[in-house]
Design a protein around this motif. Sequence first.
Motif, short mmCIF file in Angstrom:
data_model
loop_
_atom_site.label_atom_id
_atom_site.label_comp_id
_atom_site.label_asym_id
_atom_site.label_seq_id
_atom_site.Cartn_x
_atom_site.Cartn_y
_atom_site.Cartn_z
N SER A 1 0.78 -1.41 -0.07
CA SER A 1 -0.09 -0.12 -0.02
C SER A 1 0.77 1.23 -0.08
N LEU A 2 2.12 1.25 0.44
CA LEU A 2 2.90 2.51 0.56
C LEU A 2 3.42 2.64 -0.75
N LEU A 3 3.21 2.13 -1.80
CA LEU A 3 3.57 2.56 -3.07
C LEU A 3 2.39 3.11 -3.72
N GLY A 4 1.26 3.64 -3.09
CA GLY A 4 0.28 4.53 -3.59
C GLY A 4 -1.15 3.97 -3.14
N LYS A 5 -1.10 2.74 -2.82
CA LYS A 5 -2.92 2.70 -2.60
C LYS A 5 -3.33 3.15 -1.41
N HIS A 6 -2.51 3.44 -0.48
CA HIS A 6 -2.80 3.86 0.78
C HIS A 6 -3.73 5.14 0.84
N ALA A 7 -3.49 5.99 -0.38
CA ALA A 7 -4.22 7.10 -0.55
C ALA A 7 -5.22 7.17 -1.79
N ALA A 8 -4.85 6.24 -2.59
CA ALA A 8 -5.87 6.14 -4.12
C ALA A 8 -6.73 5.03 -3.99
N PHE A 9 -6.96 4.39 -2.69
CA PHE A 9 -8.18 3.46 -2.73
C PHE A 9 -9.37 3.75 -3.02
N VAL A 10 -10.24 2.95 -3.45
CA VAL A 10 -11.73 3.08 -3.49
C VAL A 10 -12.39 2.51 -2.39
N PRO A 11 -13.22 3.25 -1.74
CA PRO A 11 -13.92 2.56 -0.66
C PRO A 11 -15.01 1.63 -1.03
N ARG A 12 -15.09 0.27 -0.55
CA ARG A 12 -15.73 -0.81 -1.28
C ARG A 12 -17.28 -0.61 -0.79
N ILE B 1 -2.55 -20.56 1.39
CA ILE B 1 -1.72 -19.19 1.03
C ILE B 1 -1.43 -18.82 -0.44
N SER B 2 -1.72 -19.89 -1.14
CA SER B 2 -1.73 -19.84 -2.86
C SER B 2 -2.99 -19.05 -3.39
N SER B 3 -4.11 -19.02 -2.42
CA SER B 3 -5.12 -18.42 -2.94
C SER B 3 -5.42 -16.86 -2.50
N VAL B 4 -4.39 -16.41 -1.52
CA VAL B 4 -4.29 -15.02 -0.94
C VAL B 4 -3.78 -14.18 -2.25
N PRO B 5 -4.75 -13.37 -2.47
CA PRO B 5 -4.65 -12.19 -3.74
C PRO B 5 -3.35 -11.30 -3.39
N ALA C 1 2.73 -5.55 -3.75
CA ALA C 1 3.53 -6.38 -2.92
C ALA C 1 4.70 -6.78 -3.43
N HIS C 2 4.59 -7.20 -4.69
CA HIS C 2 5.81 -7.95 -5.16
C HIS C 2 6.81 -6.97 -5.41
N ALA C 3 6.42 -5.83 -5.67
CA ALA C 3 7.46 -4.77 -6.00
C ALA C 3 8.33 -4.16 -4.63
N ARG C 4 7.34 -4.37 -3.50
CA ARG C 4 7.94 -4.11 -2.11
C ARG C 4 9.08 -5.11 -1.74
N SER C 5 8.69 -6.44 -2.27
CA SER C 5 9.37 -7.52 -1.76
C SER C 5 10.77 -7.40 -2.56
N GLU C 6 10.69 -6.97 -3.77
CA GLU C 6 12.07 -6.78 -4.41
C GLU C 6 12.85 -5.77 -3.91
N GLN C 7 12.04 -4.54 -3.17
CA GLN C 7 13.06 -3.49 -2.50
C GLN C 7 13.71 -3.98 -1.26
N ASP C 8 12.84 -4.79 -0.44
CA ASP C 8 13.48 -4.89 1.06
C ASP C 8 13.82 -6.33 1.31
N GLY C 9 13.42 -7.55 0.48
CA GLY C 9 13.69 -8.83 0.60
C GLY C 9 12.70 -9.70 1.50
N LEU C 10 11.62 -8.78 1.88
CA LEU C 10 10.77 -9.70 2.52
C LEU C 10 9.66 -10.14 1.45
N GLU D 1 4.23 -11.79 2.84
CA GLU D 1 4.22 -11.02 4.29
C GLU D 1 3.84 -9.62 3.84
N HIS D 2 4.41 -9.00 2.90
CA HIS D 2 3.67 -7.71 2.40
C HIS D 2 2.01 -7.75 2.52
N ALA D 3 1.67 -8.66 1.74
CA ALA D 3 0.23 -8.92 1.53
C ALA D 3 -0.48 -8.95 2.78
#
Length: 312
Positions: A163-174, A215-219, A224-233, A237-239
């Motif tokens: 979410s820190l890559l943008g969704k935290h502010a650009a999300f759509v309330p459901r 865990i294979s069903s967690v969307p 989250a993959h981009a964050r994983s490449e940045q910090d190694g987690l 875990e990011h999801a």
Amino acid sequence: MGERALIRCINGWLGTASPPPPAGMGDDCAVLPQPHGSPLLTVDPVVYGRHFDDSLPPEQTGAKLLKRNLSDIAAMGGRPVSAVVSLILSPNVSLNWLERFFNGLKVCALTYKTQIVGGDISATDGRSFSATLTLYGEAERPVVRHGAAPGDHVAVTGSLGGSLLGKHAAFVPRLNEGLWLAARPEVKAMMDLTDGLAKDLTAMLHPDICARLDISSVPIDAAAHARSEQDGLSALEHACCDGEDYELLTILDGQTDLAPLMEAWKKDFELSLSLIGRVAEADSIDDAGHMIDDATDKPLFPNGGYQHLSGQ
């Protein structure tokens, strides 16, 4: 410029998003209409340095303030009605920044048919800004977060993490999705994902049960993959732990056939609704109230998610 002059500016900036008194600004209290169904009330802030910083445009900051609250209303299966806003301003906050902040709030309020009916202004020293919005809504059938039982299904809308890559502010309330789910008899409990799946799902479980996840069903979101490449987690875990996804987490009755619900969902929404696991009786004290990897029987991120007041 003084409080009275600033209030006149705010009233002008909000325009038609703020009704005339007695329904809006100008009295000691706003007079609200009688609710249709059960009244709902929620409150959330945006705080400089915590929920936004200088990189976020003021328009998005104002919208985020309202959308955080709208997400709470959505999780109860409700509709927004009216809001009040409290500001705490330090001397460095410019009038231009504040005008843009209220313009973002206005556009969001008009989009989601929410009236800004009043609030309060206070001054503080230093370099800070915080705004707190209290939102009033209504629901025909409020859906609470408790009610899960062994055998029930766990489902989530959208995708999670990064979410820190943008969704935290650009999300759509459901909101539409929350109303739809609240009308379905299969839905037993619901909440919005603000602190991360690892923390929020466990908040829906009483001490004698756990959630066993596939865990294979967690969307997992691409962010989250981009964050994983940045910090190694891991992206998983990011999801599960980043927070501020603002998706809906719901518990579906395990005694019913979910095929009709899933088929109807696909007809009405492009947004995904993913079945990610089942509620089960806890096999041990260590499992109770936790998310468990169904393939390995190990707890998933037992201390994960955003922990308020700890700095994590």
